[in-house]
Design an enzyme around this catalytic site. Structure first.
Site, PDB file in Angstrom:
ATOM      1  CB  ALA A 240     -34.417 -12.779  80.847  1.00  0.00           C
TER       2      ALA A 240
ATOM      3  CG  PHE B 200     -40.506  -6.634  77.997  1.00  0.00           C
ATOM      4  CD1 PHE B 200     -41.042  -6.642  76.719  1.00  0.00           C
ATOM      5  CD2 PHE B 200     -40.886  -5.632  78.867  1.00  0.00           C
ATOM      6  CE1 PHE B 200     -41.946  -5.657  76.320  1.00  0.00           C
ATOM      7  CE2 PHE B 200     -41.783  -4.645  78.489  1.00  0.00           C
ATOM      8  CZ  PHE B 200     -42.319  -4.654  77.210  1.00  0.00           C
TER       9      PHE B 200
ATOM     10  CG  ASN C 205     -31.774  -9.661  70.760  1.00  0.00           C
ATOM     11  OD1 ASN C 205     -30.793  -9.278  71.405  1.00  0.00           O
ATOM     12  ND2 ASN C 205     -32.327 -10.863  70.936  1.00  0.00           N
TER      13      ASN C 205
ATOM     14  CG  PHE D 229     -25.831  -9.690  78.137  1.00  0.00           C
ATOM     15  CD1 PHE D 229     -27.005 -10.239  77.673  1.00  0.00           C
ATOM     16  CD2 PHE D 229     -24.810 -10.557  78.534  1.00  0.00           C
ATOM     17  CE1 PHE D 229     -27.174 -11.616  77.601  1.00  0.00           C
ATOM     18  CE2 PHE D 229     -24.972 -11.933  78.465  1.00  0.00           C
ATOM     19  CZ  PHE D 229     -26.146 -12.467  77.994  1.00  0.00           C
TER      20      PHE D 229
ATOM     21  CB  SER E  73     -26.897 -14.199  74.962  1.00  0.00           C
ATOM     22  OG  SER E  73     -26.893 -13.139  74.015  1.00  0.00           O
TER      23      SER E  73
ATOM     24  CG  ASN F 138     -26.874 -11.036  70.515  1.00  0.00           C
ATOM     25  OD1 ASN F 138     -26.639 -11.296  69.344  1.00  0.00           O
ATOM     26  ND2 ASN F 138     -28.099 -11.069  71.026  1.00  0.00           N
ATOM     27  CB  THR F 139     -21.842 -11.906  75.260  1.00  0.00           C
ATOM     28  OG1 THR F 139     -22.811 -10.954  75.721  1.00  0.00           O
ATOM     29  CG2 THR F 139     -20.544 -11.703  76.025  1.00  0.00           C
TER      30      THR F 139
ATOM     31  CE  LYS G 132     -33.567 -17.745  77.881  1.00  0.00           C
ATOM     32  NZ  LYS G 132     -34.204 -16.425  78.006  1.00  0.00           N
TER      33      LYS G 132
ATOM     34  CG  ASN H 185     -31.045 -17.180  74.980  1.00  0.00           C
ATOM     35  OD1 ASN H 185     -31.621 -16.272  74.398  1.00  0.00           O
ATOM     36  ND2 ASN H 185     -30.194 -16.959  75.968  1.00  0.00           N
TER      37      ASN H 185
ATOM     38  CB  THR I 148     -40.879 -12.705  70.324  1.00  0.00           C
ATOM     39  OG1 THR I 148     -39.486 -12.850  70.628  1.00  0.00           O
ATOM     40  CG2 THR I 148     -41.032 -12.078  68.952  1.00  0.00           C
TER      41      THR I 148
END
Length: 359
Positions: A74, A76, A123, A127, A196, A198-199, A235, A264, A340
């Site tokens: 997940a 891409f 990154n 989301f 993740s 990033n949240t 995940k 992740n 990646t």
């Protein structure tokens, strides 16, 4: 598998000339647009023949037949906009997402950075996606396209779901259920992403007390809306302490979970060749790519030692070559994913890995 074009060896020069100095997110969109253009013009028909995995690579996992044990993680194709085009490149499965219950723009740009010396990315995309209701019809069309093009040996379609940023943690379950209700019917398997960085607050959902009831609720909703058993995986982050990895394994057994995806991105920045000052300017975000390999292997080995064969392990993090994939399969992974290295290795990456595995 038929031979691949000589251009497979020219991609590093192409990358250095066109993509290396370009903003990473812009380069991603441009590269993805080229892959989609190959499909829309019909050029990928030849690619499909050249990159189709050898029959011997077919792998049965979670009750599903994967044309190859190697797939695209997940991240891409977050929106399900080019999944069928990606399938023409030889991936045994493609995981779409992360998709949230509501549409959201993600974090402000710049939010994607290359660490070329480390073969890595940082990154903090956040989301960014159009939301479950908008993505659902795309996935429906994709499944139909894949079946028409590949028949029974079509690439498997995974769907990765996460929490909408504006939804409070106490309301997270309902948000995941909204995505499940819209998307499960189009998914071969579902992934609950709680890892993740990033949240804000998302990783708190990795605590077993929060994670177990969330997974139970998603599984019940998926099975209710589809009338079938939808394989479900979670995940997890590489930054979990070993004892927390053990707790996730025990929970997976208790719940009868179908799979665990490990791992992740990481918030660590240890042992990088890229200068620290340069990394500092990039700011927060999840690190992926080659530097993740060691911890990803550690988590894989730890989970496999704690889990029965009935719980599938999907290993991701620092995968570049066919030898990397084979190593993980030998350590007990049922499937292997990459992402990646795709940006550094080019469009024939999956086909090269499949050829190496077939040998």
């Amino acid at each position: 598998m038929t031979g691949l074009p000589r251009e497979t060896r020219l991609y590093p020069a192409f990358f250095n000339t066109f993509f290396k100095g370009m903003d990473a997110e812009k380069a991603h969109h441009m590269g993805f647009s080229m892959i989609r253009a190959a499909e829309s013009t019909g050029a990928s028909v030849a690619l499909r023949r050249a990159t189709r995995p050898a029959q011997a690579l077919t792998t049965r996992v979670m009750g599903l037949d994967f044309p190859s044990p190697f797939g695209l993680a997940a991240g891409f194709d977050k929106q399900g906009l080019g999944t069928a085009a990606l399938a023409d490149l030889g991936f045994g499965h493609i995981e779409v997402g992360t998709i949230t219950g509501e549409a959201q723009p993600g974090n402000p740009a710049p939010r994607l950075f290359r660490l070329v010396e480390d073969r890595a990315l940082i990154n903090r995309m956040g989301f960014n996606n159009d939301g479950a209701r908008a993505v659902a019809p795309r996935l429906k069309a994709t499944r139909q396209t894949l079946t028409r093009r590949f028949g029974r040996r079509r690439p498997v379609l995974g769907v990765n779901i996460g929490k909408t940023k504006t939804v409070a943690l106490e309301d997270a379950t309902q948000d995941y259920l909204a995505s499940t209700s819209a998307l499960a019917v189009h998914a071969d398997y579902l992934v609950v992403n709680v890892s993740s960085p990033n949240t804000p607050g998302l990783r708190q959902l990795q605590d077993i007390e929060a994670l177990a009831p969330l997974l139970v609720a998603v599984r019940q909703e998926a099975n209710r809306t589809t009338g079938r058993h939808v394989p479900l995986a979670v995940k997890i982050a590489p930054d979990l302490a070993d004892e927390d990895v053990d707790s996730v394994a025990a929970m997976a057994v208790d719940l009868g979970l179908d799979g665990i995806i490990a791992t992740n991105t990481t918030i660590a920045r240890d042992g990088l060749a890229t200068p620290a000052a340069e990394i500092e300017t990039m700011g927060a975000g999840g690190l992926s790519g080659a530097p993740l390999k060691e911890r990803s292997l550690e988590v894989l080995s730890r989970l496999r030692g704690a889990l029965p064969e009935s719980v599938a392990l999907i290993s991701v993090g620092g995968v570049t070559t066919g030898a990397d994939v084979r190593e993980r399969l030998e350590l007990g992974a049922d499937l292997v994913q990459g992402y990646t290295a795709f940006l550094y290795e080019g469009p024939f990456w999956a086909a090269r890995i499949n050829r190496e595995l077939a040998r």
